[in-house]
Design an enzyme around this catalytic site. Structure first.
Site, short mmCIF file in Angstrom:
data_model
loop_
_atom_site.label_atom_id
_atom_site.label_comp_id
_atom_site.label_asym_id
_atom_site.label_seq_id
_atom_site.Cartn_x
_atom_site.Cartn_y
_atom_site.Cartn_z
N CYS A 28 0.78 -1.24 0.00
CA CYS A 28 0.00 0.00 0.00
C CYS A 28 0.82 1.29 0.00
O CYS A 28 0.55 2.19 -0.81
CB CYS A 28 -0.97 0.01 1.17
SG CYS A 28 -1.76 -1.57 1.47
N ARG A 46 6.74 -11.16 5.56
CA ARG A 46 6.26 -10.96 6.92
C ARG A 46 6.90 -12.02 7.82
O ARG A 46 6.94 -13.20 7.47
CB ARG A 46 4.73 -11.07 7.00
CG ARG A 46 4.03 -10.00 6.18
CD ARG A 46 2.52 -10.15 6.23
NE ARG A 46 1.88 -9.18 5.35
CZ ARG A 46 0.58 -9.10 5.12
NH1 ARG A 46 -0.25 -9.94 5.75
NH2 ARG A 46 0.08 -8.19 4.30
#
Length: 638
Positions: A329, A358
């Site tokens: 984003c 992640r």
């Protein structure tokens, strides 16, 4: 006199104080036999609870969604009782119902699956006896006295506030429990112990290691048999086993939680992306790409540094701290902010296949389903408030087209404003109503999860359903009021004023790695023809025909088909079996007859054979089948 109000609004009066069972019997004896509990003034209660005042009641039968959890919680008590009968020194802790079953953590000697049969036999004695579950209320001091030889129960009771505590008894067994429970043990018609594992008391490695024994229970044996069949099917479809067997992907200790895709796996990967890009071009998206590593200052601006730092990989570059992106984003915000925008430019639909990382704990990594590096099929849509409904509707229709191509059903859930959120009431009203309006126009049922939205906006989650009926949350559509503000994004409206765009985050595949794994299990490795790594294999019935088979291979490859020739010194039957085991959709057999006539013998993976197919007919039909991205193999039927 007690007045009972039913869910449909009808009221029935009872002399004295009836139990839930009395209320059920007043409807009919047959209905009462299927009732197991009740919802009394919004609280789940035992069926034998006395109703002393006017109340609202909903009787819960074996068919209601709450029933299976009550059944399994009761089954955990029955299992604990059986274990105490068999293992006199065992000490109980807790035994909740969980998804698909129940477990009990017990401090006892090690057990294995070999011990399950004798435990089940003991459980079935209790079930056959139809022992009633009876609730007993005691004081805290009485509870402590009762459990004076049970250290784990004493620990739990000592932490409770002063007041009354509930026990449940059946036969010679008593357990600390809030309930509710079944009327009697006989409702447990089918039970099976599934596995045993170790578990530390209260998940603390410094405390005792317990035996966690898992089981499952159903109201009918048919339901249990169906569940066990489902487990066997799921085991056969395990994407990790299929991935190795079909040479699709692998994992290595040198990169935990990060998949290596092999050449055949990349064929499927690229088929997914080619289709994704085709659909997005048609839907008016542009594709972008942002860097994998970005400066710490960007992550501070986006809020991820404060709220997501523990999941991010970081590195020092030229004395500045950078982070590998855990999501796409913020980079998309920078791209939008590169130039001024007019309302005439909106909506801007920018898609990205972004590689993100992640840091997941090693204990939760699970094949392609839970990884540390994965690709998101992200898109960010920047729009005006009056475009919300149309854009949400457009995403929903795009998701439906894509999922249906893979034969995946889905259902929708709308999550609204949580207790902790940002933005004004007006903004939340606009965005929530925009989502509801789009969903109502879309005209499919959806569930509302009150207060379950993101802190920056409401969202729609799309849960797909695979061939085994399992659901997977893949797609999501989120409205964001936070990032456009944090990055000071704007557009010029009709009145030449500066306005803040509203933004949609959305994914369809979600994680492409995870979607790959889901499809592997959904198709059980039998990928449709358009996705299959090898679409056709050519089998010559003798070595003299191998050169001719290779000529056909060249011809098929020029037409775009992924083709192999199996020229091994094996029997034709073995080659056919091996091709079927490798899930190759089309098996072409070449003999002297086929060479002379210029035809093919075509066997599909479902076992059907078509003789005398000309090369031209084969290519025309197969290429059309691939172009349509069909799921079946009905290629040569009239």
């Amino acid at each position: 006199m007690v007045d009972i109000t039913f869910p449909d609004g009808n009221i029935k009066s009872f002399e004295g104080s009836p139990t839930g069972l009395d209320v059920a019997k007043s409807i009919s004896e047959g209905f009462a036999r299927n009732c197991i509990a009740m919802e009394l003034n919004s609280d789940l209660m035992d069926l034998n609870t006395i109703i002393a005042r006017d109340s609202q009641i909903r009787l819960i039968t074996t068919k209601d969604p709450e029933a299976i959890e009550i059944l399994r919680h009761s089954a955990s008590h029955v299992m604990a009782q059986a274990i105490l009968h068999l293992y006199k020194d065992a000490k109980l802790t807790i035994g909740p119902a969980v998804e698909n079953g129940f477990y009990y953590d017990i401090d006892m000697e090690p057990v294995s699956k070999d011990d399950f049969e004798k435990i089940e036999i003991e459980m079935k004695k209790t079930i056959k006896a139809k022992m009633p579950f009876e609730r007993k209320i005691v004081s805290k001091s009485e509870a402590l006295e009762f459990y004076d030889d049970e250290p784990y129960k004493l620990e739990m009771i000592s932490e409770l506030e002063e007041g009354t505590i509930s026990f449940y008894e059946h036969g010679d067994f008593t357990d600390l429990c809030r309930g509710p429970h079944l009327p009697h043990t006989g409702f447990i018609k089918a039970v099976k112990l599934m596995k045993v594992s170790g578990a530390y008391w209260r998940a603390d490695q410094t405390k005792a290691q317990l035996q966690r024994i898992y089981g499952t229970a159903f109201f009918t044996k048919k339901e249990l048999d169906k569940y066990l069949y489902f487990l066997e099917e799921a085991k056969k479809r395990n994407h990790r086993k299929i991935g190795i067997a079909q040479d699709l992907f692998s994992f290595h200790d040198e990169a935990p939680g990060m998949a290596f895709f092999h050449a055949k796996g990349m064929v499927i990967w690229n088929a997914l992306l080619d289709y994704w890009r085709e659909e997005h071009r048609t839907a008016g998206y542009v594709e972008t790409k942002t860097p994998i590593m970005l400066n710490r200052s960007l992550w501070e601006k986006s809020g991820h540094w404060d709220n997501y730092r523990e999941h991010m990989y970081t590195s020092m570059v030229d004395e500045d701290e950078y982070a590998i992106k855990p999501m796409n984003c913020p980079g998309g915000m920078l791209l939008y902010g590169m130039k001024p925008h007019s309302y005439k430019d909106l909506p801007v639909r920018a898609a990205e296949i972004g590689l993100v990382h992640r840091h997941e704990l090693s204990g939760v990594l699970s094949g392609l389903f839970r990884v540390r590096a994965f690709h998101q099929d992200d898109a960010h849509i920047f729009m005006t408030p009056d475009q919300i409904e149309d854009e949400i509707l457009g995403v929903l229709k795009l998701e439906e087209r894509i999922y249906s191509t893979f034969g995946l059903g889905f259902h929708l859930e709308l999550s609204t404003r949580p207790e902790k959120s940002i933005g004004t009431d007006e903004q939340w009203e606009i965005t929530t109503q925009g989502l509801k309006s789009a969903l109502n126009t879309y005209d499919k049922d959806y569930k509302i999860n009150e207060g379950d939205g993101a802190f920056y906006g409401p969202k729609i989650d799309i849960h797909i359903k695979d061939a085994l009926g399992r659901t997977w949350q893949c797609g999501t559509i989120q409205l964001d009021m936070s990032l456009p503000e944090r990055f000071n994004l704007s557009y010029i409206d009709k009145n030449n004023g500066k306005q803040r765009p509203i933004m949609i985050h959305r994914v369809i595949y979600g994680s492409i790695e995870r979607f790959f794994g889901i499809l592997t299990e959904h198709f059980a490795g039998k990928f449709p023809l358009w996705m299959a790594p090898v679409q056709t294999v050519i089998l010559a019935i003798n070595d003299d025909l191998v050169p001719y088979a290779n000529d056909i291979k060249i011809k098929l490859e020029k037409a775009g088909l992924r083709t192999e020739v199996d020229s091994r010194a094996e029997s034709l039957n073995k080659k056919v079996r091996d091709a079927q085991l490798n899930k190759i959709p089309l098996i072409l057999t070449i003999g002297n007859k086929e060479k002379e006539s210029g035809s093919l013998s075509v066997r599909t993976l479902d076992g059907k054979v078509k003789f005398g197919v000309t090369h031209e007919e084969f290519l025309n039909r197969v290429l059309e089948h691939i172009k349509e991205r069909r799921l079946d193999l009905e290629i040569f039927q009239a």
